[in-house]
Design an enzyme around this catalytic site. Structure first.
Site, short mmCIF file in Angstrom:
data_model
loop_
_atom_site.label_atom_id
_atom_site.label_comp_id
_atom_site.label_asym_id
_atom_site.label_seq_id
_atom_site.Cartn_x
_atom_site.Cartn_y
_atom_site.Cartn_z
CE LYS A 112 -1.75 1.89 3.81
NZ LYS A 112 -1.50 3.05 4.04
CG ASP A 129 3.64 1.46 9.10
OD1 ASP A 129 3.29 2.23 10.05
OD2 ASP A 129 3.56 1.89 8.13
NE ARG A 181 0.77 12.38 7.68
CZ ARG A 181 0.96 13.67 8.12
NH1 ARG A 181 -0.10 14.31 8.40
NH2 ARG A 181 1.85 14.14 7.69
CE LYS A 193 9.85 13.56 13.74
NZ LYS A 193 8.80 14.16 14.56
NE ARG A 216 0.67 10.38 10.47
CZ ARG A 216 0.42 8.94 9.71
NH1 ARG A 216 -0.76 8.56 9.91
NH2 ARG A 216 1.31 8.65 8.95
NE ARG A 231 -6.72 4.08 6.19
CZ ARG A 231 -5.89 4.49 6.89
NH1 ARG A 231 -6.00 4.68 8.13
NH2 ARG A 231 -4.70 4.93 6.45
CB CYS A 284 -3.64 6.85 11.30
SG CYS A 284 -4.08 5.27 10.46
C1 UD1 Z 1 4.54 7.09 6.28
C2 UD1 Z 1 3.73 5.81 6.28
C3 UD1 Z 1 3.24 5.34 7.42
C4 UD1 Z 1 4.57 5.17 8.25
C5 UD1 Z 1 5.48 6.20 8.42
C6 UD1 Z 1 6.71 6.08 9.10
C7 UD1 Z 1 2.57 5.86 3.97
C8 UD1 Z 1 1.24 6.13 3.33
N1 UD1 Z 1 2.54 5.83 5.24
O1 UD1 Z 1 3.72 7.89 6.76
O2 UD1 Z 1 2.54 3.82 7.35
O3 UD1 Z 1 3.98 4.66 9.69
O4 UD1 Z 1 5.64 6.66 7.01
O5 UD1 Z 1 7.49 4.98 8.60
O6 UD1 Z 1 3.55 5.76 3.42
N2 UD1 Z 1 6.51 14.73 10.56
C9 UD1 Z 1 6.74 15.99 10.74
N3 UD1 Z 1 6.52 17.21 9.97
C10 UD1 Z 1 6.17 16.86 8.62
C11 UD1 Z 1 6.04 15.37 8.35
C12 UD1 Z 1 6.20 14.61 9.20
O7 UD1 Z 1 6.98 16.50 11.96
O8 UD1 Z 1 5.93 17.59 7.65
C13 UD1 Z 1 6.67 13.84 11.57
C14 UD1 Z 1 5.35 12.77 11.74
O9 UD1 Z 1 4.59 13.45 12.62
C15 UD1 Z 1 6.23 11.53 12.45
C16 UD1 Z 1 7.58 11.60 11.51
O10 UD1 Z 1 7.72 12.89 11.18
O11 UD1 Z 1 6.28 11.90 13.89
C17 UD1 Z 1 7.53 10.60 10.54
O12 UD1 Z 1 6.49 10.61 9.94
P1 UD1 Z 1 6.56 10.36 8.25
O13 UD1 Z 1 7.76 9.68 7.79
O14 UD1 Z 1 6.31 11.70 7.31
O15 UD1 Z 1 5.13 9.48 8.15
P2 UD1 Z 1 4.03 9.29 6.76
O16 UD1 Z 1 4.92 9.70 5.40
O17 UD1 Z 1 2.93 10.15 7.04
#
Ligand code: UD1
Length: 430
Positions: free
Chosen positions: A22, A317, A102, A172, A131, A409, A126
């Site tokens: 996915k 995950d 998202r 980050k 996030r 999902r 989620c």
């Molecule tokens: C993706 C995955 C999700 C997985 C996550 C971490 C998909 C569709 N989803 O989510 O299943 O759990 O990676 O492996 O691929 N953050 C910020 N600012 C931002 C963006 C992120 O602070 O602008 C933080 C988030 O809140 C979180 C961390 O960075 O604490 C990692 O998030 P991120 O890697 O961006 O997760 P997703 O891409 O949303």
């Protein structure tokens, strides 16, 4: 609302086909916005999130067609799908659509890069933490985007019709922001260097797709990705990688119930850390030409401490599923979550099955019990809900998992795959 009913206690034995990922399919589908040619994606899983993204892309003008004859690509199984964004009719992604998932926020990158403008609602998704999207916005600004946030929408435009390559150091690691900036930079003028980029296999799959479309990208899968922007991208044919989270989930199910299962099509290199941890718990893991064979016979489950972190470390995950497994370990384990601040909602539900878990900040201390007992439980998010399914399979008696839409999902044909291996599991509609 559908529920899943499980009668626990059976060991799992047989073969489980692993679906397309996915988390790889979603960014690859979004990449179709970058070209007016057809992007053909193989092995796209049939999931609620994929259907939702098809609706979102359709709103921008993306046509899609499912390849092949119906008898070959049965309804409900991973399919080959053509996406064609010949005419982008709308550069707005409205709240009603984006709030449901998202990842749909990610359309901001390709829309801005190709059309010079985008208006995208801030996301929902989620409930596993706040996030934010600050990294996406900061990164796009570094590439020359002008941004305004108004009324829950991000309004983005380029200065002279095109983004401009630059160096961006992620403060980050973010999977989503890396996807978006890699897509945006592919059509930018000049060179972009992304540092402290995410290294997840889904990033590599997207980079392979973009390169097949004519992009010039080096270093995907490492923390520094270099992108030389091109004027236009073409169509391509790309295969979605196998789902490492689905693989790990079923491997943990077998480690918990005992048995012997072949995870057909799984790739060990996509989740080596999690497989190593499973070996420490007492499972036998054998990579083969077809996939990964998982066995646990007789021996008890050994407790192992894990800490989630970006790839290649233990994935967030799989944290809930691993906690499910640890609830029946012979001793205490500590599970520390470092990615999302609110990802322990399964703790209360696992406790309803008899698990002993205490929380201390971002660490869960799990005191293994000899047996779990079935109970009605509530799914709270995608991965948490499948941890309840795993625990239900190992628990004595009947477990019902409510709010199954979370599972739909992200897990293709879950009940069918598990019942094919001897589990007593069924969906109850209504
Ligand atoms: C993706 C995955 C999700 C997985 C996550 C971490 C998909 C569709 N989803 O989510 O299943 O759990 O990676 O492996 O691929 N953050 C910020 N600012 C931002 C963006 C992120 O602070 O602008 C933080 C988030 O809140 C979180 C961390 O960075 O604490 C990692 O998030 P991120 O890697 O961006 O997760 P997703 O891409 O949303």
């Amino acid at each position: 609302m559908d529920r899943i009913r499980i009668v626990g206690g059976n060991a799992l034995a047989g073969t489980i086909p692993i679906s397309g990922a996915k988390n790889a399919a979603l960014p690859l589908m979004i990449a179709s916005l970058l070209t007016d040619d057809t992007l053909t994606l193989e092995n796209v899983p049939h999931l609620a999130d994929v259907e939702q993204l098809i609706r979102i892309l359709g709103n921008h003008g993306v046509d899609y067609s499912v390849n092949g004859r119906r008898e070959k690509q049965q309804e409900g199984y991973s399919r080959t799908i053509n996406f064609s964004a010949r005419n982008i009719v709308d550069t707005t992604a409205p709240y009603e659509l984006v709030s449901k998932m998202r990842a749909s926020f990610w359309v901001i990158g390709p829309l801005l890069a190709r059309m010079g403008e985008a208006k995208v609602s801030l996301p929902g998704g989620c409930a596993i933490g706040t996030r934010p999207v600050d990294l996406f916005l900061e990164g796009l600004q570094v590439l020359g985007a002008e941004l305004d946030v108004d009324n829950g929408y991000v309004m983005a435009k380029t200065k002279n019709g095109r983004l401009v390559g630059n160096r961006y150091v992620f403060p980050k690691v973010s999977v989503g922001a890396t996807h978006v900036l890699m897509m945006a930079a592919s059509l930018a003028k000049g060179e972009t260097v992304l540092e402290n980029a995410a290294c997840e296999p889904e990033i590599v799959n997207l980079a392979e797709c973009l390169v097949a479309m004519g992009a010039k990208i080096h270093g995907a899968g490492t923390s520094t990705i270099t992108i030389h922007g091109v004027e236009a991208l073409s169509g391509a044919r790309v295969r979605v990688i196998p789902d490492r989270i689905e693989t790990g989930t079923y491997a943990m199910a077998v480690a918990m119930t005992g048995g012997d299962v072949m995870l057909d099509g799984a790739r060990p290199d996509l989740l080596q850390t999690a497989l190593d941890v499973l070996v420490e718990t007492g499972a036998e893991i054998t990579p083969t030409n077809e996939g990964i064979r998982v066995k646990r016979n007789g021996a008890g489950i050994a407790p192992v401490d894990v800490t989630t972190a970006p790839f290649p470390a233990f994935p967030t995950d799989l944290q809930a599923q691993f906690m499910g497994l640890m609830t029946m370990a012979k001793g205490k384990s500590r599970i520390t979550e470092t990615i999302f601040e609110n990802r322990f909602m399964h703790v209360q539900e696992l406790a309803r099955l008899g698990a002993h878990i205490t929380l201390s900040g971002q660490t869960a201390i799990v005191d293994g019990v000899a047996k779990l007992k079935g109970a009605p439980v509530m799914a709270t998010d995608l991965r948490a809900s499948v941890s309840l399914v795993i625990a239900g399979l190992a628990a004595e008696g009947e477990t019902t998992v409510n709010r199954v839409y979370h599972l739909d999902r992200g897990f293709e044909r879950l009940e069918e795959k598990l019942s094919g291996c001897g589990a007593v599991i069924e969906r109850i509609s209504g």
